[in-house]
Design an enzyme around this catalytic site. Structure first.
Site, mmCIF file in Angstrom:
data_model
loop_
_atom_site.group_PDB
_atom_site.id
_atom_site.type_symbol
_atom_site.label_atom_id
_atom_site.label_comp_id
_atom_site.label_asym_id
_atom_site.label_seq_id
_atom_site.Cartn_x
_atom_site.Cartn_y
_atom_site.Cartn_z
ATOM 1 N N ASP A 155 3.698 -48.017 -35.940
ATOM 2 C CA ASP A 155 2.239 -48.142 -36.482
ATOM 3 C C ASP A 155 2.292 -47.115 -34.925
ATOM 4 O O ASP A 155 2.403 -47.869 -33.689
ATOM 5 C CB ASP A 155 1.076 -48.525 -36.564
ATOM 6 C CG ASP A 155 0.383 -48.059 -37.170
ATOM 7 O OD1 ASP A 155 -0.163 -46.524 -36.507
ATOM 8 O OD2 ASP A 155 -1.126 -49.073 -36.863
ATOM 9 N N TYR A 192 -5.670 -30.703 -35.880
ATOM 10 C CA TYR A 192 -4.334 -30.619 -36.299
ATOM 11 C C TYR A 192 -3.290 -29.265 -35.751
ATOM 12 O O TYR A 192 -2.510 -29.336 -35.091
ATOM 13 C CB TYR A 192 -4.196 -30.368 -37.926
ATOM 14 C CG TYR A 192 -2.608 -30.404 -38.888
ATOM 15 C CD1 TYR A 192 -1.985 -31.430 -38.187
ATOM 16 C CD2 TYR A 192 -1.808 -29.356 -39.333
ATOM 17 C CE1 TYR A 192 -0.501 -31.727 -38.766
ATOM 18 C CE2 TYR A 192 -0.897 -29.140 -39.594
ATOM 19 C CZ TYR A 192 -0.080 -30.809 -39.445
ATOM 20 O OH TYR A 192 1.210 -30.606 -39.859
#
Length: 249
Positions: free
Chosen positions: A61, A153
């Site tokens: 992760d 982003y």
């Protein structure tokens, strides 16, 4: 063309699907020993099963800084070296900036900036010690030109672009090349909402001079070349692959 990748050890993140899976599979077909990392063990195993025995997997992760910091060391423990790193994993939460929770930004930065930074740092140490290596960061056209509703982003991928340039300048004398891919619209899960809507797809394609969405395999050859020793004098470059979208007036 022989890319001279036989038995090169390459870590690819976000390798369970999309661009990451396509890059991992092509590297394996070129003879590399690929370590594929992502959160989904089942999907990773499916990719590894198509890799002709040349892909091993690590479930990770990338929001977990401790786990990320140990990935490169784990590759070296397993294979004795690390020749290439493809920082491909990323998330792209969309939303109106005025309403966006700072927690969304923190998660985006953790996955898209901090994780590639930690991986590049750890892998880079090994590469410098062994006499060289190659790092490919996968950014986005949003890292070159920001897009509405993707502020976090865009900011994160812009950081990846600048990180690439800085590391390339710092490590060139160490024979560590660092380059960046900035893909546009590719047929991956990241474009699922667009691909599943004829109206959205038509409008999206209309903005692309090539008038189509790209297939993942259209990015793969360049990614593999940048991991290859054949690109030994190419560093600090940002390769935009978007069918002409960023370049049009």
């Amino acid at each position: 063309m022989d890319l001279e990748l036989k038995d090169a050890v390459v870590l690819v993140t976000g390798a369970s699907r999309g661009l990451g899976a396509a890059i991992a599979l092509r590297l394996a077909s070129e003879g590399a020993r690929v370590v594929a990392a992502a959160r989904s063990k089942g999907a990773l195993d499916e990719v590894a099963g198509r890799g002709g025995g040349r892909i091993s997997v690590i479930e990770a992760d990338l929001r977990d800084e401790r786990a990320v910091a140990g990935l490169a060391d784990g590759v070296v423990d397993r294979h004795g070296r690390i020749d290439g790193l493809v920082n491909n994993a990323g998330i792209a939460p969309a939303g109106r900036f005025a309403d966006q929770d700072p927690a969304v930004w923190k998660e985006t930065m953790a996955v898209n900036v901090i994780a590639p930074m930690l991986l590049a740092q750890a892998a880079g140490r090994h590469m410098i010690a062994q006499g060289g290596g190659r790092i490919v960061n996968v950014a986005s056209t949003t890292g070159v030109r920001g897009k509405p509703h993707l502020a976090g982003y865009s900011a994160s991928k812009g950081a990846v672009v600048r990180l690439t340039e800085a590391l390339a300048a710092e490590w060139a004398a160490k024979n560590v090349q660092v380059n960046c891919l900035a893909p546009g619209a590719f047929r991956t899960d990241a474009q699922r909402a667009v691909l599943d809507s004829p109206d959205l797809l038509e409008r999206r394609v209309a903005r692309i001079p090539a008038r189509r969405i790209a297939e993942p395999d259209e990015l793969v050859p360049l990614a593999c070349l940048l991991v290859s020793p054949l690109s030994s004098f190419t560093t600090g470059a940002i390769f935009v692959v978007d069918g002409g979208e960023s370049g049009k007036l």
